[in-house]
Design a protein around this motif. Structure first.
Motif, PDB file in Angstrom:
ATOM      1  N   MET A 141       0.636  -1.409  -0.443  1.00  0.00           N
ATOM      2  CA  MET A 141       0.128   0.269  -0.012  1.00  0.00           C
ATOM      3  C   MET A 141       1.101   1.806   0.485  1.00  0.00           C
ATOM      4  SD  MET A 141      -3.353  -0.336   2.650  1.00  0.00           S
ATOM      5  CE  MET A 141      -2.249  -1.136   4.056  1.00  0.00           C
ATOM      6  N   ALA A 142       2.092   1.161   0.668  1.00  0.00           N
ATOM      7  CA  ALA A 142       2.689   2.537   0.840  1.00  0.00           C
ATOM      8  C   ALA A 142       3.691   2.724  -0.118  1.00  0.00           C
ATOM      9  CB  ALA A 142       4.041   2.531   1.537  1.00  0.00           C
ATOM     10  N   LEU A 143       4.913   2.087  -1.013  1.00  0.00           N
ATOM     11  CA  LEU A 143       5.146   2.172  -1.628  1.00  0.00           C
ATOM     12  C   LEU A 143       5.287   2.776  -3.326  1.00  0.00           C
ATOM     13  CD1 LEU A 143       7.409  -1.457  -1.739  1.00  0.00           C
ATOM     14  CD2 LEU A 143       8.132   0.752  -1.187  1.00  0.00           C
ATOM     15  N   VAL A 214      -5.073  -3.910  -2.875  1.00  0.00           N
ATOM     16  CA  VAL A 214      -4.044  -4.736  -2.784  1.00  0.00           C
ATOM     17  C   VAL A 214      -3.384  -5.637  -1.644  1.00  0.00           C
ATOM     18  CG1 VAL A 214      -2.559  -2.826  -1.432  1.00  0.00           C
ATOM     19  CG2 VAL A 214      -1.938  -4.168  -3.647  1.00  0.00           C
ATOM     20  N   THR A 215      -5.384  -5.212  -1.010  1.00  0.00           N
ATOM     21  CA  THR A 215      -4.921  -5.625   0.644  1.00  0.00           C
ATOM     22  C   THR A 215      -6.157  -7.091   0.072  1.00  0.00           C
ATOM     23  OG1 THR A 215      -6.560  -4.555   1.732  1.00  0.00           O
ATOM     24  CG2 THR A 215      -4.558  -4.845   1.587  1.00  0.00           C
ATOM     25  N   ASN A 216      -6.004  -8.240   1.760  1.00  0.00           N
ATOM     26  CA  ASN A 216      -6.889  -9.546   1.181  1.00  0.00           C
ATOM     27  C   ASN A 216      -7.373  -9.994   2.424  1.00  0.00           C
ATOM     28  OD1 ASN A 216      -6.633  -9.446  -2.075  1.00  0.00           O
ATOM     29  ND2 ASN A 216      -4.597 -10.438  -1.262  1.00  0.00           N
ATOM     30  N   SER A 217      -6.917  -9.288   3.379  1.00  0.00           N
ATOM     31  CA  SER A 217      -6.701 -10.089   4.934  1.00  0.00           C
ATOM     32  C   SER A 217      -7.683  -9.213   5.999  1.00  0.00           C
ATOM     33  CB  SER A 217      -6.055 -10.734   5.224  1.00  0.00           C
ATOM     34  OG  SER A 217      -4.325 -10.239   5.640  1.00  0.00           O
ATOM     35  N   ARG A 221      -5.818  -4.793   6.552  1.00  0.00           N
ATOM     36  CA  ARG A 221      -6.702  -3.468   5.906  1.00  0.00           C
ATOM     37  C   ARG A 221      -6.656  -2.609   6.755  1.00  0.00           C
ATOM     38  NH1 ARG A 221     -11.997  -7.391   5.383  1.00  0.00           N
ATOM     39  NH2 ARG A 221     -11.505  -8.632   3.062  1.00  0.00           N
ATOM     40  N   PRO A 222      -6.362  -0.816   6.399  1.00  0.00           N
ATOM     41  CA  PRO A 222      -6.476  -0.066   7.163  1.00  0.00           C
ATOM     42  C   PRO A 222      -8.102   0.186   7.311  1.00  0.00           C
ATOM     43  CG  PRO A 222      -6.412   0.431   4.487  1.00  0.00           C
ATOM     44  CD  PRO A 222      -6.539  -0.682   4.615  1.00  0.00           C
ATOM     45  N   LEU A 223      -8.028   1.344   8.133  1.00  0.00           N
ATOM     46  CA  LEU A 223      -9.812   1.428   9.109  1.00  0.00           C
ATOM     47  C   LEU A 223     -10.613   1.753   7.583  1.00  0.00           C
ATOM     48  CD1 LEU A 223      -8.986   4.199  11.363  1.00  0.00           C
ATOM     49  CD2 LEU A 223     -10.157   3.016  11.547  1.00  0.00           C
ATOM     50  N   THR A 224      -9.836   2.613   6.227  1.00  0.00           N
ATOM     51  CA  THR A 224     -10.536   3.153   5.342  1.00  0.00           C
ATOM     52  C   THR A 224     -11.801   1.820   4.095  1.00  0.00           C
ATOM     53  OG1 THR A 224      -8.913   3.300   3.195  1.00  0.00           O
ATOM     54  CG2 THR A 224     -10.082   5.305   4.596  1.00  0.00           C
ATOM     55  N   VAL A 225     -10.383   0.825   4.547  1.00  0.00           N
ATOM     56  CA  VAL A 225     -11.450  -0.787   4.116  1.00  0.00           C
ATOM     57  C   VAL A 225     -12.608  -1.558   5.658  1.00  0.00           C
ATOM     58  CG1 VAL A 225     -11.065  -3.371   2.479  1.00  0.00           C
ATOM     59  CG2 VAL A 225      -9.681  -0.899   1.836  1.00  0.00           C
ATOM     60  N   GLY A 226     -11.810  -1.034   6.124  1.00  0.00           N
ATOM     61  CA  GLY A 226     -12.309  -1.610   7.208  1.00  0.00           C
ATOM     62  C   GLY A 226     -13.767  -1.398   7.816  1.00  0.00           C
TER      63      GLY A 226
END
Length: 274
Positions: A141-143, A214-217, A221-226
């Motif tokens: 997520m950061a790179l 880019v996240t699956n688990s 996950r960050p707050l926005t996806v959570g």
């Protein structure tokens, strides 16, 4: 009376427009606060006798691993900001003070990057992160955001306002190139760093599309996806819990802006950006 009638009329219209825009901005926030602190029965109707409650925040906190989401968001924004501050500072210093072949062309390419929407690079960024084996990680997520054309431009504009006599004085004291950057330029640009830090943190704290892709688990996950966990339930949409979760997500940004709003405004004024 000061000012002619047309001038007073223009001022009145400007003030009225500003108040209307401010009202349009604050009404959704007031609705969210009202809904979050009242039972679900009062979520869509206003009643001064409605009881206050914190149960919505308790339910939102228990419905998903919010501590993990908070940690992931914190790691995400701090790692991106740290990388941006280092890379943007070095690049801006080079563009502002060094003479080298192709400098103008290179800076033009930096400005061109400002015109490219980040969403247009999602596919290529995903392929790159997949090739590195970083999918479903904070690093993925950061790179792609470690370098910032806006940060380079903003700091370059600030560094160019620093008198060159300060460079000469620092060299007389025995400072090298990096010493001059660290002891002269960075302290003078501190308000700009604060403002840019708020912009960067706000953007990446609220970023949704790239972390979603880019996240699956749950563990990454960050707050926005959570927060998407609260979008619907088997019984329908619970606006009280959703708004409570939204306020918990937005609270750190609101607090940061209230604490640093003066530096935020002053830094952009010094940089000549409106």
């Amino acid at each position: 009376m000061n000012g002619s009638f047309p001038d007073r009329l223009v001022a009145l219209l400007e003030n009225t427009g500003a108040w209307l825009l401010g009202l349009l901005w604050v009404l959704p926030l007031l609705f969210a606060v009202w809904t979050a602190f009242h039972p679900a029965a009062f979520a869509v109707r206003f009643d001064l006798a409605a009881p206050l409650t914190l149960e919505n925040f308790v339910q939102a906190w228990a419905a998903a691993p919010f501590p993990r989401y908070l940690l992931n968001s914190f790691l995400l924004v701090t790692s991106i900001l740290a990388g941006q501050l280092v890379l943007c500072t070095l690049a801006a210093y080079a563009f502002a003070r060094f003479e080298f072949r192709g400098r103008n062309v290179a800076f033009l390419l930096v400005l061109v990057q400002l015109m490219i929407m980040p969403d247009a690079l999602v596919v290529e960024n995903y392929r790159t992160m997949h090739a590195f084996g970083l999918i479903d990680s904070v690093a993925a997520m950061a790179l792609p955001y470690m370098a910032s054309a806006f940060g380079i431009f903003l700091l370059r504009q600030t560094f160019k306002t620093v008198p060159r006599e300060l460079d000469d004085a620092a060299r007389v004291e025995g400072a090298g190139t990096l010493g001059i950057l660290w002891r002269v330029y960075v302290p003078l640009a501190r308000p700009v760093y604060v403002a840019y830090g708020l912009v960067s943190i706000s953007y990446h704290w609220n970023n949704f599309l790239w972390p979603l892709i880019v996240t699956n688990s749950v563990t990454t996950r960050p707050l926005t996806v959570g927060l998407a966990v609260f979008s619907s339930t088997d019984q329908g949409v619970d606006w009280s819990v959703i708004t409570a979760a939204t306020l918990m997500t937005a609270a750190p940004l609101l607090i940061a802006f209230l604490l640093f709003q003066r530096q935020f405004v002053q830094s952009f004024m010094r940089a000549g950006i409106k």
